[in-house]
Design an enzyme around this catalytic site. Structure first.
Site, PDB file in Angstrom:
ATOM      1  N   GLU A  60       8.932   2.685   3.110  1.00  0.00           N
ATOM      2  CA  GLU A  60       8.305   1.137   3.140  1.00  0.00           C
ATOM      3  C   GLU A  60       8.772   0.547   4.554  1.00  0.00           C
ATOM      4  O   GLU A  60       7.689  -0.228   4.903  1.00  0.00           O
ATOM      5  CB  GLU A  60       8.798   0.303   2.021  1.00  0.00           C
ATOM      6  CG  GLU A  60       8.349   0.798   0.638  1.00  0.00           C
ATOM      7  CD  GLU A  60       9.128   2.047   0.062  1.00  0.00           C
ATOM      8  OE1 GLU A  60      10.125   2.605   0.675  1.00  0.00           O
ATOM      9  OE2 GLU A  60       8.880   2.476  -1.233  1.00  0.00           O
ATOM     10  N   HIS A 129      12.882  -2.108 -11.063  1.00  0.00           N
ATOM     11  CA  HIS A 129      11.428  -2.309 -11.208  1.00  0.00           C
ATOM     12  C   HIS A 129      10.801  -3.500 -11.901  1.00  0.00           C
ATOM     13  O   HIS A 129       9.629  -3.819 -12.086  1.00  0.00           O
ATOM     14  CB  HIS A 129      10.473  -1.211 -11.973  1.00  0.00           C
ATOM     15  CG  HIS A 129      10.606   0.053 -11.246  1.00  0.00           C
ATOM     16  ND1 HIS A 129      11.612   1.002 -11.046  1.00  0.00           N
ATOM     17  CD2 HIS A 129       9.702   0.640 -10.585  1.00  0.00           C
ATOM     18  CE1 HIS A 129      11.393   2.161 -10.503  1.00  0.00           C
ATOM     19  NE2 HIS A 129      10.110   1.868  -9.823  1.00  0.00           N
TER      20      HIS A 129
END
Lengths: 326, 337
Positions: A60, A129
């Site tokens: 990322e 998450h």
């Protein structure tokens, strides 16, 4: 006017912007061949090819940095981060670079990137998450942060974000991708600044952003049945905050509830209350109330998860409290 | 390379050295603030590599030891010095300082203070070159310490996977701030680390500009041909501390003497003298002219330039003025578009 799902609206914005400008590319994990975790880029790989719909490795920070570098040389990358939790890995390139390059170059360089990412608690995805993190991005000068609540804004704000010359973070929500709404057939650009009064009312202002606007709208329905007229304000942009629209609404209703899915500490609601105190303290008839997530990592267990995040009844209860009906 | 070009190269290196040493003096006089990282001793690397690049055409990016890279790309020395002074005439209008020199007009895309951050930015610049189908390349200069960041591995993987036209130049000066390379890297020869990502690489003397140029030419040709990235490592040494606050206590005097004897300017001057291109007098005259240029042009410009206006503090945060087509305002009830 077509009705479409939130994810379809995002896909349409990608498609139109990719067709409009060859410098537009999309990059992210699984967005190409696999079509995107939430289908927001489905079919685009087949239409625009691997050079413009770029499947990235799970890196990322560096693929965000590659998008930033490309944007400095004239490209318009739309960077997808699969979950806002993973955006933490990209904070160096996003916050230390993208947000600061225009400033520290004295306006000589710019980073017109778009970063799209879902932030929110969905269905038992547990602590790693389920973060929201909106409050972290909205505190960073040099960024724009927007939170589209429906397909129209998801479509029109993404299109504006691609054209805008500043780095724009678009915070989506896992529970909204299948939400349906109307989007005009013709091309529409929705502004990246400006709160919106979604429902007019006179007794209390319910302030939300992203998914929590829907909690406010449902709460307003329930309150209406109880004889309380609630105005619903969608912040739309968390950076910069539209102070005028907040002030005007508070001057009209004199009571405020802020519904945020983030934790309260150093949060969106804290910022909004500061704005209200600075802009129109004496218009308040009651202490503002924040409805927010519990101050814990989001738990896995279904009932614990439900208890950790705000729901419609929490907003109703808060509204009744500020209007003196609790 | 003809003799006038060789004289120019020597003059450039002398100029860059004097620029750095003069900024040291200005720092001691408190005319320059913040952190100041000097390039003295490493001149042959940036000067030699960029001599082989198409300056102003190829993109160049680096870390915080960035003055010389910017100037060799074509950023005016007086603007770089004015930036160190924090003046509004500076390369970054006084907003960046020593570590953040920018001159996009010559494709020098900045100095960055987060170690390793330029790796992905460079690959992104290269992605843009490839996407547009130009013959440009991106050149990323970083020190050996940067290779221990995750961005090194992530970026080399993607650059190789996507065959991006990017040249990674490792300026191995043996120290990551104050920690010697054998105490911070499990692999001492940095060029070997690139092979893990199928990137061709090599290691060379960074003190001899002729060696640097020969290696850089090959590396740049490889990258420009479309064959993908290349990683070139130059062994070099900074003569001063990591920054102004560094006393070099972690290095031995013997080691410093050994490297001082291999000063890139001395090596090149001796070669030009041996080959009869220049005499001692020529070089002394050159040094004098450089001193004068730095005082009368570069430093004077920085000293006499105005400060940025405090009322412009918020300028350059976002684009100004905001474009109403994308930014707003939101008119209630109005459908945009």
């Amino acid at each position: 006017m077509a009705e479409m799902a939130y994810w379809e609206a995002i896909r349409r914005a990608h498609d139109e912007e990719l067709a409009n400008d060859p410098m537009v590319i999309a990059m992210g994990e699984d967005i190409g061949v696999a079509g995107g975790t939430y289908k927001a880029t489905s079919g685009l790989y087949q239409k625009y090819g691997a050079a413009r719909i770029i499947d990235t490795p799970i890196s990322e920070n560096s693929y965000t940095g590659i998008g930033i570098g490309a944007s400095m040389a004239g490209m318009r990358p739309i960077i997808e981060i699969m979950s806002i939790n993973f955006a933490l890995l990209a904070l160096d390139t996003l916050i230390n670079a993208a947000a600061k390059i225009r400033y520290m170059s004295g306006g000589r360089a710019s980073c017109p990137i778009v970063m799209r990412t879902p932030g929110g608690t969905a269905h038992q995805l547990a602590a790693q998450h389920s973060a929201r993190l909106a409050r972290m991005f909205m505190s960073t000068p040099g960024l724009r942060v927007v939170t589209p609540r429906n397909p129209l804004d998801a479509y029109g704000m993404l299109k504006s974000a691609v054209r805008c010359n500043d780095p724009v973070i678009i915070i989506e929500h896992e529970s909204m991708y299948n939400m349906r709404g109307e989007v005009p057939d013709n091309e529409v650009f929705r502004p990246l600044e400006g709160a919106e009064i979604v429902r007019a009312g006179s007794d209390v202002t319910l302030i939300g952003y992203n998914y929590s606007v829907h909690l406010c709208l449902s709460a307003a329905d329930k309150l209406s049945a109880m004889g309380v007229s609630a105005e619903v304000l969608d912040l739309r942009a968390l950076r910069p905050i539209d102070r005028d629209t907040i002030r005007r609404s508070v001057e009209k209703t004199h009571n405020v509830v802020i519904a945020e899915e983030d934790e309260a500490t150093v949060g969106v609601g804290a910022e909004i209350i500061s704005v209200i105190v600075e802009e129109c303290f004496f218009a308040l008839d009651s202490q503002p109330v924040r409805v927010h997530a519990a101050d814990v990592p989001v738990p896995y267990n279904r009932s614990l998860e439900k208890a950790a995040i705000p729901d419609v009844d929490d907003v109703v209860a808060a509204a009744l409290k500020v209007v003196g009906r609790a | 390379m003809n003799s006038s070009d060789r004289k120019r190269l020597l003059r450039e290196m002398i100029f860059f050295r004097r620029f750095e040493e003069r900024s040291f003096e200005a720092y001691m006089e408190r005319k320059i603030g913040g952190f100041l990282h000097l390039y003295s001793g490493q001149e042959a690397v940036a000067t030699g590599v960029l001599e082989m690049a198409r300056r102003g055409h190829d993109y160049v990016i680096t870390g915080y030891r960035d003055h010389v890279h910017a100037m060799k790309c074509g950023a005016p020395a007086r603007e770089v010095m004015a930036e160190l002074y924090g003046k509004v005439t500076g390369s970054s209008r006084g907003r960046g300082g020593s570590m953040h020199i920018f001159d996009p007009s010559v494709h020098f895309m900045g100095g960055y203070a987060l170690v390793g951050q330029p790796f992905p930015l460079a690959a992104g610049l290269a992605l843009a070159c490839k996407h547009k189908g130009t013959d440009q390349i991106a050149i990323c200069f970083l020190g050996d310490g940067a290779n221990n960041q995750g961005t090194f591995h992530e970026t080399l993987n993607m650059a190789s996977l996507w065959k991006l036209p990017v040249l990674f130049v490792c300026e191995n000066n043996l120290y990551a701030i104050g920690t010697r390379i054998d105490r911070s890297s499990a692999v001492i020869d940095q060029y070997k680390r690139a092979t893990a990502y199928n990137i061709p690489s090599s290691q060379h003397d960074g003190q001899d500009i002729d060696v640097v140029m020969a290696a850089a030419r090959e590396a740049i040709d490889h990258v420009r041909s479309g064959a993908g990235p290349y990683f070139v490592e130059f062994m070099t040494y900074r003569q001063r501390g990591h920054s102004m606050s560094d006393s070099n206590a972690y290095r031995s005097k013997d080691e410093e003497r050994e490297w001082l004897a291999r000063d890139p300017i001395t090596i090149y001057s001796e070669r030009l003298k041996t080959e009869g291109v220049m005499s001692d007098d020529d070089i002394a005259e050159m040094e004098k002219a450089v001193l004068e240029e730095i005082e009368t042009d570069v430093v004077r410009f920085a000293e006499e330039s105005p400060e940025p206006r405090v009322e412009d503090l918020n300028q350059y945060c976002l684009e100004e003025p905001p474009d109403p087509r994308w930014i707003g305002p939101l008119v209630p009830g109005e459908r945009h578009g």
